[in-house]
Design a protein around this motif. Sequence first.
Motif, mmCIF file in Angstrom:
data_model
loop_
_atom_site.group_PDB
_atom_site.id
_atom_site.type_symbol
_atom_site.label_atom_id
_atom_site.label_comp_id
_atom_site.label_asym_id
_atom_site.label_seq_id
_atom_site.Cartn_x
_atom_site.Cartn_y
_atom_site.Cartn_z
ATOM 1 N N THR A 122 80.260 44.556 83.615
ATOM 2 C CA THR A 122 80.785 44.537 84.459
ATOM 3 C C THR A 122 80.378 45.115 85.449
ATOM 4 O OG1 THR A 122 81.744 47.009 84.149
ATOM 5 C CG2 THR A 122 82.989 44.917 82.658
ATOM 6 N N ASP A 123 80.764 45.348 87.151
ATOM 7 C CA ASP A 123 80.337 46.157 87.916
ATOM 8 C C ASP A 123 81.191 47.729 87.833
ATOM 9 O OD1 ASP A 123 83.601 46.318 88.853
ATOM 10 O OD2 ASP A 123 82.789 44.710 89.949
ATOM 11 N N ASN A 124 81.477 48.262 89.291
ATOM 12 C CA ASN A 124 81.612 49.852 88.583
ATOM 13 C C ASN A 124 83.551 49.608 89.495
ATOM 14 O OD1 ASN A 124 81.033 49.868 90.913
ATOM 15 N ND2 ASN A 124 80.184 51.712 91.022
ATOM 16 N N ASP A 125 84.196 48.656 89.972
ATOM 17 C CA ASP A 125 84.666 48.927 90.472
ATOM 18 C C ASP A 125 86.032 49.358 88.880
ATOM 19 O OD1 ASP A 125 84.378 47.814 92.949
ATOM 20 O OD2 ASP A 125 85.085 45.827 92.972
ATOM 21 N N PRO A 168 80.327 49.590 83.099
ATOM 22 C CA PRO A 168 78.619 49.482 84.353
ATOM 23 C C PRO A 168 77.848 49.810 84.209
ATOM 24 C CG PRO A 168 80.560 51.309 84.356
ATOM 25 C CD PRO A 168 80.704 50.485 83.370
ATOM 26 N N ASN A 171 73.438 47.779 85.117
ATOM 27 C CA ASN A 171 73.344 47.038 85.931
ATOM 28 C C ASN A 171 72.598 45.809 86.490
ATOM 29 O OD1 ASN A 171 73.263 49.843 86.899
ATOM 30 N ND2 ASN A 171 73.410 49.551 88.629
ATOM 31 N N ASN A 175 75.823 48.478 92.461
ATOM 32 C CA ASN A 175 77.358 47.976 93.302
ATOM 33 C C ASN A 175 77.537 47.908 94.548
ATOM 34 O OD1 ASN A 175 78.248 46.782 91.022
ATOM 35 N ND2 ASN A 175 77.506 48.690 89.761
ATOM 36 N N ASN A 180 75.831 41.458 94.725
ATOM 37 C CA ASN A 180 75.600 42.570 93.787
ATOM 38 C C ASN A 180 76.347 42.655 93.026
ATOM 39 O OD1 ASN A 180 72.992 42.028 95.264
ATOM 40 N ND2 ASN A 180 72.912 44.911 95.944
ATOM 41 N N LYS A 181 77.673 43.493 93.404
ATOM 42 C CA LYS A 181 78.945 43.333 92.291
ATOM 43 C C LYS A 181 78.855 42.182 91.086
ATOM 44 C CE LYS A 181 81.397 47.500 94.048
ATOM 45 N NZ LYS A 181 82.669 47.415 94.493
ATOM 46 N N ASN A 184 76.199 41.370 88.670
ATOM 47 C CA ASN A 184 76.152 42.629 87.217
ATOM 48 C C ASN A 184 77.610 42.407 86.627
ATOM 49 O OD1 ASN A 184 74.086 44.574 88.391
ATOM 50 N ND2 ASN A 184 75.560 45.782 89.390
ATOM 51 N N ARG A 185 78.630 41.599 87.107
ATOM 52 C CA ARG A 185 79.677 41.077 85.688
ATOM 53 C C ARG A 185 79.088 39.594 85.211
ATOM 54 N NH1 ARG A 185 82.301 41.873 91.395
ATOM 55 N NH2 ARG A 185 82.644 39.093 91.702
#
Length: 196
Positions: A122-125, A168, A171, A175, A180-181, A184-185
């Motif tokens: 995943t991203d880091n959200d 996250p 990656n 992020n 870019n996010k 990563n997902r």
Amino acid sequence: TRLREERARLRAEVESQQGVIDSLNSQLADANQRAQSTSLRPAEVVPTANTAKGRNAFPELDALGVGYGMRGNDLVITVPAAISFPSGKAELSSAGQRALDEVAKTVKREYPRGLYYIEGFTDNDPIKKSGFANNRELSLARALAVHTYIVEQQGIPDEQCVVAGHGPYRNLAPNDTPANKAKNRRVEITVKTQGR
């Protein structure tokens, strides 16, 4: 007096050695930090070479937006979350199912005895409303959804699969932007053929 001088000399030597120890500990901490940050980054995936006919290796995957390339001796197939899962969810979309149909056909044809590592990222959200406790849970749920689909719907042997969720971590890009996010997902299927 001689005793006092000896104590002073020993104290100075201890202080000198403590400085050396402090310096070495600092160098060790720096080396550990560099090693950890390097080991957490995935090795680069090198795109597979075009065939002699000038076409991409797997045009059926290209058409569906599925990425692939080599990481060392292993084929890595990357299914972006944008085509496979709604935001914050772990239920496969119809586009994701179509993509996985082709992925499964490809690996069964090309690597029938491979070991398939199915890994979610995943991203880091921060997780807000999806019902998952954190990004690692979401990434694992997505990897399991891919695993379940290719085993139950496409007949990939369950015993040849390994499932992991990285959240996250590891990656592909910082992020720091929406683009870019999005990179990563993903769910990666790494096909390992060594020792099989």
